[in-house]
Design a protein around this motif. Structure first.
Motif, PDB file in Angstrom:
ATOM      1  N   PRO A 272       0.806  -1.239   0.000  1.00 20.74           N
ATOM      2  CA  PRO A 272       0.000   0.000   0.000  1.00 20.74           C
ATOM      3  C   PRO A 272       0.832   1.280   0.000  1.00 20.74           C
ATOM      4  O   PRO A 272       0.367   2.313  -0.487  1.00 20.74           O
ATOM      5  N   ASP A 273       2.050   1.240   0.573  1.00 24.30           N
ATOM      6  CA  ASP A 273       2.880   2.438   0.654  1.00 24.30           C
ATOM      7  C   ASP A 273       3.838   2.585  -0.522  1.00 24.30           C
ATOM      8  O   ASP A 273       4.728   3.458  -0.502  1.00 24.30           O
ATOM      9  N   ARG A 274       3.681   1.750  -1.537  1.00 24.72           N
ATOM     10  CA  ARG A 274       4.618   1.761  -2.663  1.00 24.72           C
ATOM     11  C   ARG A 274       4.738   3.149  -3.293  1.00 24.72           C
ATOM     12  O   ARG A 274       5.843   3.628  -3.569  1.00 24.72           O
ATOM     13  N   LYS A 386       6.916  13.393   6.430  1.00 22.33           N
ATOM     14  CA  LYS A 386       5.671  14.107   6.150  1.00 22.33           C
ATOM     15  C   LYS A 386       4.837  13.345   5.121  1.00 22.33           C
ATOM     16  O   LYS A 386       3.612  13.172   5.294  1.00 22.33           O
ATOM     17  N   CYS A 387       5.485  12.874   4.056  1.00 20.65           N
ATOM     18  CA  CYS A 387       4.757  12.096   3.037  1.00 20.65           C
ATOM     19  C   CYS A 387       4.221  10.800   3.634  1.00 20.65           C
ATOM     20  O   CYS A 387       3.089  10.390   3.348  1.00 20.65           O
ATOM     21  N   TRP A 388       5.029  10.178   4.475  1.00 26.64           N
ATOM     22  CA  TRP A 388       4.695   8.879   5.076  1.00 26.64           C
ATOM     23  C   TRP A 388       3.499   8.998   6.017  1.00 26.64           C
ATOM     24  O   TRP A 388       2.614   8.156   6.017  1.00 26.64           O
ATOM     25  N   THR A 389       3.496  10.046   6.821  1.00 29.70           N
ATOM     26  CA  THR A 389       2.422  10.200   7.808  1.00 29.70           C
ATOM     27  C   THR A 389       1.125  10.712   7.182  1.00 29.70           C
ATOM     28  O   THR A 389       0.043  10.489   7.730  1.00 29.70           O
ATOM     29  N   THR A 390       1.221  11.412   6.051  1.00 26.13           N
ATOM     30  CA  THR A 390       0.017  11.930   5.391  1.00 26.13           C
ATOM     31  C   THR A 390      -0.394  11.068   4.194  1.00 26.13           C
ATOM     32  O   THR A 390      -1.393  11.379   3.531  1.00 26.13           O
ATOM     33  N   ASN A 391       0.409  10.020   3.935  1.00 25.11           N
ATOM     34  CA  ASN A 391       0.117   9.086   2.839  1.00 25.11           C
ATOM     35  C   ASN A 391       0.011   9.806   1.494  1.00 25.11           C
ATOM     36  O   ASN A 391      -0.909   9.579   0.706  1.00 25.11           O
ATOM     37  N   THR A 392       0.966  10.696   1.250  1.00 25.03           N
ATOM     38  CA  THR A 392       1.022  11.423  -0.017  1.00 25.03           C
ATOM     39  C   THR A 392       2.365  11.178  -0.693  1.00 25.03           C
ATOM     40  O   THR A 392       3.365  10.899  -0.028  1.00 25.03           O
TER      41      THR A 392
END
Length: 414
Positions: A272-274, A386-392
């Motif tokens: 999912p985090d790819r 930031k990208c990881w925690t906001t899933n962006t």
């Protein structure tokens, strides 16, 4: 009357487990730090069942242990327990609380772990497990990394062997472990075989194996004739057997590395985090998979970007006493995570102007290459977190520092 003395209020009970190969030492203590029970359990299904049964009997609230994976941790988490990981380096330092000898003893370390959870629980972070997909990906990328290290070691052994047996082939092509180089050594494995080559024969052989032609065959033949002669005759044929042993080992390792790379690609495509990690500059497949696997997907493990940077070892350790202030390299870190982050950061500067500028400014201040890469890695972790925690995904157009730098360049050239 304290809360602990109030009738009907259960006193907090903690436990410590000193992990070992065959048996695990366990110590359970009460809220005053007094041992309630000490015992040892075998590293078996029955032993882990007994461990949970005893912990249930005493109503253990929290457990300290030195590592965060394996059957023991799985059994504890499956029983719904709160587990705190206290690294061995910290346990070693914590022994000084209870005496100056600092001796290593399993039963004593179990007590240190239990008491640390009792007194310092507010400073500890409960263990949060990554998803099975992330755990699998981590095992794949770490195994591939180990095999790459083995390939480098075997290549160095082959190079040392060829220094005597066949010096001409060592620097004939760019890399000794490249496909064309290994094919050449397999075919021309003795000095007698090399002496048989002429420019015309070499050209024909290179054409038969599909050589890209980056270097003219005449130049390659000149390198062969200019190099020191290897061992000829019967002795040379005997040494060729050693050469083929190294070549066979390299072939096997390379085949398995390629197979793992395929597995990594498939596992990454399903994660999912790819999108988050593949959006980073020059991340590729394996590099993105390493970043994802080492950072994980348990968001609660890193409440701030600084906590991630500290575990990755890219934030310096600061010690201050009075007027003395020392900023030093951080040693107690997750080395796998640091390697993955620094590998990405070091290569990102080749594709991202902001990363290149940050790296160059660090070098201009007098920092060596590894230090400059760590500075860049820390800056990247702020973005990645930031990208990881906001899933962006990472978007260069939204990266303000990058756009500011690009605008400055356009103004300067306008």
């Amino acid at each position: 009357m304290s809360v602990q003395d109030t009738p009907g209020v259960r006193r907090a009970v903690t436990a410590g487990i000193d992990w070992a190969k065959d048996n695990h030492a366990v110590c359970i203590i009460d809220s005053d730090g007094e041992p309630i029970e000490r015992f040892t359990v075998a590293h078996s299904k029955a032993g882990l069942a007994r461990l949970n049964a005893v912990l249930d009997r005493h109503g253990v609230d929290a457990i300290g242990i030195e590592r965060g994976d394996g059957p023991v941790v799985d059994a504890l988490l499956a029983a719904g327990r709160t587990v705190f990981v206290v690294p061995p380096s910290q346990v070693k330092a914590l022994r000084q609380r209870y005496g100056s000898a600092g001796n290593k003893d399993d039963r004593f370390d179990a007590y240190v772990l239990a008491d640390t959870v009792r007194t310092d629980q507010r400073r500890l972070t409960p263990l949060l497990l990554d998803s099975p997909a992330t755990t699998t990906l981590r095992k794949l990328v770490r195994t591939r990394k180990d095999l790459v290290a083995h390939r480098v070691a075997v290549t160095n052994q082959l190079r040392a062997h060829l220094q005597t047996a066949l010096p001409a082939v060592i620097d004939l092509f760019r890399d000794l472990d490249s496909a064309i180089s290994l094919q050449f050594v397999t075919r021309f494995d003795t000095q007698d075989a090399l002496d048989w080559l002429s420019p015309k024969r070499l050209t024909a052989w290179l054409s038969s194996v599909g050589y890209c032609g980056r270097v003219d065959p005449a130049v390659l033949h000149q390198r062969i004739t200019a190099a020191p002669a290897g061992v000829a005759g019967e002795h040379g044929r005997a040494l060729a057997g050693i050469t083929h042993a190294y070549l066979s080992t390299l072939h096997t390792i390379t085949t398995q590395i390629e197979a793992l790379a395929q597995q990594i690609s498939e596992a990454l495509a399903l994660h999912p985090d790819r999108r988050i990690f593949t959006s980073l500059p020059r991340s590729g497949t394996v590099r993105a998979a390493r970043l994802l696997a080492e950072i994980g997907d348990a968001r609660g493990r890193f409440p701030t970007a600084a906590s991630l940077a500290c575990l990755a070892g890219v934030a310096p350790s600061t010690r201050q006493s009075g007027k003395a202030r020392v900023v030093a390299f951080r040693w107690a870190v997750d080395k796998q995570l640091r390697d993955a982050v620094c590998d990405f950061a070091g290569d990102s500067r080749r594709a991202n102007p902001w990363a290149a500028d940050l790296y160059n400014r660090a070098r201009n201040r007098g920092h060596d290459h590894p230090h400059a890469v760590r500075i860049l890695a820390k800056a990247w972790l702020d973005i990645i977190w930031k990208c990881w925690t906001t899933n962006t995904t990472y978007d260069p157009d939204q990266h303000r520092a990058l756009q500011r730098l690009l605008n400055q360049d356009q103004t300067a050239t306008g």
